[in-house]
Design an enzyme around this catalytic site. Structure first.
Site, short mmCIF file in Angstrom:
data_model
loop_
_atom_site.label_atom_id
_atom_site.label_comp_id
_atom_site.label_asym_id
_atom_site.label_seq_id
_atom_site.Cartn_x
_atom_site.Cartn_y
_atom_site.Cartn_z
N TRP A 72 0.85 -1.19 0.00
CA TRP A 72 0.00 0.00 0.00
C TRP A 72 0.89 1.24 0.00
O TRP A 72 1.87 1.33 0.75
CB TRP A 72 -0.90 0.01 1.24
CG TRP A 72 -1.72 1.26 1.33
CD1 TRP A 72 -2.86 1.56 0.66
CD2 TRP A 72 -1.42 2.42 2.14
NE1 TRP A 72 -3.30 2.83 0.99
CE2 TRP A 72 -2.43 3.37 1.89
CE3 TRP A 72 -0.39 2.74 3.02
CZ2 TRP A 72 -2.44 4.62 2.52
CZ3 TRP A 72 -0.39 3.98 3.64
CH2 TRP A 72 -1.42 4.90 3.39
N ASP A 129 -15.96 12.29 -1.78
CA ASP A 129 -15.26 11.03 -1.50
C ASP A 129 -15.55 10.58 -0.07
O ASP A 129 -14.92 11.04 0.88
CB ASP A 129 -13.76 11.22 -1.72
CG ASP A 129 -13.02 9.89 -1.81
OD1 ASP A 129 -13.38 8.97 -1.07
OD2 ASP A 129 -12.09 9.79 -2.62
N ASP A 130 -16.51 9.65 0.07
CA ASP A 130 -16.88 9.04 1.36
C ASP A 130 -17.68 10.02 2.22
O ASP A 130 -17.65 11.23 2.03
CB ASP A 130 -15.64 8.55 2.11
CG ASP A 130 -15.93 7.33 3.00
OD1 ASP A 130 -17.11 7.08 3.31
OD2 ASP A 130 -14.99 6.62 3.35
N ARG A 177 -10.28 -2.97 8.34
CA ARG A 177 -10.87 -1.63 8.26
C ARG A 177 -12.32 -1.63 8.74
O ARG A 177 -13.17 -0.94 8.20
CB ARG A 177 -10.77 -1.08 6.84
CG ARG A 177 -9.37 -0.66 6.45
CD ARG A 177 -9.33 0.00 5.10
NE ARG A 177 -10.28 1.09 5.00
CZ ARG A 177 -9.97 2.31 4.54
NH1 ARG A 177 -8.76 2.57 4.15
NH2 ARG A 177 -10.89 3.25 4.46
N ASP A 213 -14.44 1.86 -4.98
CA ASP A 213 -13.29 1.50 -4.14
C ASP A 213 -13.47 0.09 -3.58
O ASP A 213 -14.57 -0.47 -3.56
CB ASP A 213 -13.14 2.52 -3.01
CG ASP A 213 -11.70 2.63 -2.51
OD1 ASP A 213 -10.87 1.77 -2.87
OD2 ASP A 213 -11.41 3.57 -1.76
N MET A 214 -12.37 -0.48 -3.09
CA MET A 214 -12.36 -1.81 -2.47
C MET A 214 -11.16 -1.83 -1.55
O MET A 214 -10.03 -1.80 -2.01
CB MET A 214 -12.27 -2.88 -3.55
CG MET A 214 -12.61 -4.27 -3.10
SD MET A 214 -11.23 -5.17 -2.36
CE MET A 214 -11.87 -6.84 -2.47
N CYS A 272 -10.74 1.72 -7.94
CA CYS A 272 -9.76 1.97 -6.89
C CYS A 272 -9.77 0.76 -5.97
O CYS A 272 -10.80 0.10 -5.81
CB CYS A 272 -10.12 3.25 -6.13
SG CYS A 272 -9.08 3.58 -4.69
N ASP A 327 -2.94 5.47 -3.26
CA ASP A 327 -3.35 6.42 -2.23
C ASP A 327 -2.22 7.39 -1.89
O ASP A 327 -2.45 8.40 -1.22
CB ASP A 327 -3.76 5.66 -0.96
CG ASP A 327 -5.16 5.09 -1.07
OD1 ASP A 327 -5.89 5.47 -2.00
OD2 ASP A 327 -5.53 4.24 -0.22
#
Length: 725
Positions: free
Chosen positions: A197, A362-363, A439, A474-475, A522, A544
């Site tokens: 990451w 975003d979120d 997460r 996203d994932m 993503c 990221d």
């Protein structure tokens, strides 16, 4: 036609614009062997490469050494059994447990065009031809249909295999790889991409050694750690010189990319779904389709391989919005979860002020999502944050001339969500074991149709409720408890692949039903930056980590395979939220320019000097972004290799415009100017340098290069534009 069969020699020939691929039938049993792949040759009669006139000979001539023949013959699609001790593409078990399989030529056909692959992303095109070779095991009545597609405009060959059970008993597949390439080891180096990451796509080049080496993923995703790709190149190969072979898998799940050097110094390179944890039950009459592999061969070095892949993906895999990619402002590093309608409108005003085309929320806009512990799966607008919902926000942004985009994570479910409380069985868990969270979330079981329908109905309702033009999908975790309650015990080995098929079905429905939607994939950054995802979304969030210096390395590795048009690249907040580094705003903009350009920060918090640079950056993107995205890419210098500077160049397809982006990360003590040799220009044409009006021939610019002044300062950048006179 670029595909032919020589009946006298029993040789199949495939020709791309600059390469030839040969394979032939051997012996009375009709083994299919690989003969040659490389720069174009006029001669089909290259069967001597199979070494049939030396021991152990073919089983026809020396039946007593059949095992030795299997141990060294370059099979086009090797199966386990008969003495093949190297990595097979196919490994199966019968109901009695027998593992052996022997494949012999059965039939073939050559036709124009290219078929799709059921349930899987695959290349497309009209200017191509396809060869289908059917191999058969006469004892088990198992048939393997090998597909090879050749395109007239690009040096790429697509390969896949379809395994059919034509017999009367159940067959279990324990390995079903997509392709094999057998080569003599000519002092090859092996190139793979590795990372983690925020450190994706680092290039690893090392001499090929005896035994097995390569890359893999067992995380349910193609992963940050490795990439479904390998390259073999001459040890002396450079960016623009030397022989290079590339293998890239059009797939987004577990994979094996492996090169094996055997006792005879032969290389067997294989690519496909990883056999570990995989099994597939084939009832009589059923078949299994492997993902597609894209082969590329170039004698013009790593750059030649890259440009072949770039052309292939742009013209034959990416669908939808190929050309225009809007500049955008993403809310994540600007405010994370801490926003309301007024805050987003203020970001929209800043975007409109500078001509940024798109605002991405975003979120945090759905459920009770004020942190990452809750609400995934509850895809309804949080009207406490956004009174009037996304519809009101989108309409007010539209009045400013700004389009609306949103972030979603459709494959995940939070234990703290209404969906989980109503349907805990929708999550992938193993009975009797504590579910493995990452997460604070679990993975939805996309192998189940009702789960896919539930998620899709929510996504489509959101998209229809407001003028949304962009979706970031996203994932953010790997697959761990890979178990599906919809599958019986003897089919649990199918769960990981069926998950990927379910994902492809979901995204396929999305782009079909919303053709004007720009979909960006993503996966915690670049954890699923692969050709399978590129089929559904023309751009992917590269990492990221948007910090400029780290991005030089990440984007270089990504460009080894994928066009710059696929890379989402943002000017992020500073100091970097990932590594704390402070880099000048101008450098951050220049590093992001070659990709799909955007900002990930609060413009109001920039200094006045930084704000004055935004119009310049956006104008550069409008003028020269198309050259980077649609032209030929040349990596002139690598910061990863020299630790000092980086340079990338793009040349338009008509050779009229060339753009060079140079970034000096570290100054060089006691040095003269740097000579940066250019590439890809028309040698006899004259080119004018836009900032100085200097005119030289293309050959002059390529041999003499640009002289980059030796300035004693870190973090400098320059953009040079050449236009053909």
């Amino acid at each position: 036609m670029p595909i032919s069969y020589n009946e006298q020699l029993r040789v199949f020939r495939l020709d791309t614009p600059r390469t030839t691929y040969l394979m032939g039938l051997v012996g009375s049993e009709n083994f299919l062997g690989h003969i040659y792949y490389g720069p174009t040759v006029p001669d089909d009669n290259m069967g001597y490469l199979l070494r049939l006139e030396e021991r152990p000979f073919t089983p026809d001539a020396n039946a007593g050494e059949r095992a030795s023949f299997y141990d060294c013959f370059p099979f086009e699609y090797p199966a386990w059994g008969g003495g093949n001790f190297r990595q097979p593409c196919l490994r199966l078990r019968t109901a009695q447990g027998g593992p052996n399989c022997e494949l012999f030529y059965h039939s073939h056909r050559i036709f124009s065009g290219k078929p799709g692959l059921e349930g899987l992303p695959a290349a497309y095109g009209d200017n191509c031809a396809t060869l289908e070779i059917t191999l058969r095991d006469p004892v088990l009545d198992v048939k393997i249909r090998l597909l090879y597609t050749v395109f007239e405009d690009v040096d790429a060959i697509c390969r896949s295999a379809r395994i059919e059970n034509a017999g009367g008993e159940v067959i279990n597949l324990d390995a079903a790889l997509s392709a094999c390439l057998e080569l003599d080891n000519e002092e090859f180096d092996l190139i793979t991409l590795h990372g983690s990451w925020a450190r994706e796509q680092n290039m690893d080049r090392r001499p090929l050694a005896s035994g097995k080496q390569g890359a893999f993923s067992l995380r349910g995703i193609s992963s940050h750690q490795f990439h479904p790709f390998l390259a073999l190149c001459e040890h002396t190969a450079t960016q623009e010189r030397g022989l290079v072979y590339g293998m890239n898998l059009v797939y987004s799940g577990n994979f094996l990319a492996q090169a094996e050097v055997d006792q005879f110094n032969k290389v067997r390179a294989v690519l496909g779904i990883h056999p570990d944890g995989f099994s597939w039950k084939l009832e009589p009459g059923q078949s299994f389709q492997t993902p597609e592999t894209v082969l590329v061969c170039s004698d013009a070095g790593l750059g030649g391989m890259s440009r072949a892949y770039h052309d292939f993906f742009r013209e034959h895999l990416i669908r939808g919005q190929k050309k225009h990619r809007p500049s955008l402002l993403n809310s994540w590093e600007a405010c994370y979860f801490d926003f309301d309608h007024d805050k987003l409108l203020q970001l929209g005003r800043e975007a409109a002020r500078y001509g940024i085309e798109l605002l991405v929320v975003d979120d945090g806009w759905f459920g009770k999502r004020d942190d990452e512990t809750t609400s995934l799966g509850d895809w309804q607008v949080n009207e406490k944050k956004l009174p009037g919902g996304l519809k009101r926000l989108g309409e007010e942004l539209a009045e400013m001339g700004v389009k609306l985009g949103i972030w979603m994570e459709p494959e995940m479910i939070s234990p703290d969500s209404d969906l989980y409380r109503a349907h805990p069985d929708y999550a992938m868990t193993i009975s009797g074991r504590t579910p493995t969270q990452a997460r604070s979330q679990l993975v939805l079981d996309l192998t189940r149709k009702e789960v896919r329908n539930c998620i899709y109905d929510q996504i489509s309702a959101v998209l229809r409720s407001a003028p949304i033009r962009y979706l970031k999908w996203d994932m953010n975790r790997p697959l761990i408890d890979v178990y599906s309650s919809a599958l019986p015990p003897d089919r649990q080995g199918e769960a990981a692949h069926r998950y990927v098929l379910g994902l492809y079905e979901l995204q396929g429905r999305l782009v079909d039903d919303f053709p004007d939607l720009l979909l960006e994939n993503c996966c915690s950054g670049g954890g699923r930056f692969d050709a399978g995802m590129l089929y559904y979304s023309p751009q992917i969030w590269t990492s990221d980590n948007a910090e400029a210096v780290d991005r030089l390395v990440i984007q270089e590795g990504t460009s080894l395979i994928y066009p710059l048009s696929a890379m989402e690249a943002h000017v992020a907040a500073c100091p970097s939220h990932v590594n704390g580094r402070i880099t000048p705003f101008e450098v951050r903009g220049r590093v992001s320019l070659p990709g799909c350009f955007g900002y990930e920060l609060d413009i109001d918090k920039l200094s006045p000097q930084e704000q004055t640079l935004i119009p310049e950056q956006l104008e550069e993107y409008r003028q020269y972004g198309p050259v980077f995205r649609e032209g030929d890419c040349y990596r002139l210098a690598s910061y990863r290799e020299n630790g000092t500077y980086d340079a990338i160049m793009a040349v338009s397809k008509d050779k009229k415009t060339a753009v060079v982006s140079f970034v000096q990360v570290r100054s060089r003590a006691y040095r003269r100017s740097l000579r940066l040799k250019l590439a890809g220009l028309e040698e006899t044409a004259l080119y004018r340098r836009k900032d100085t009006d200097e005119v030289r021939s293309g050959a002059g610019w390529m041999r003499g290069g640009l002289l980059m002044e030796a300035v004693q300062s870190d973090y400098l950048t320059a953009l040079t534009v050449l236009e053909r006179v």
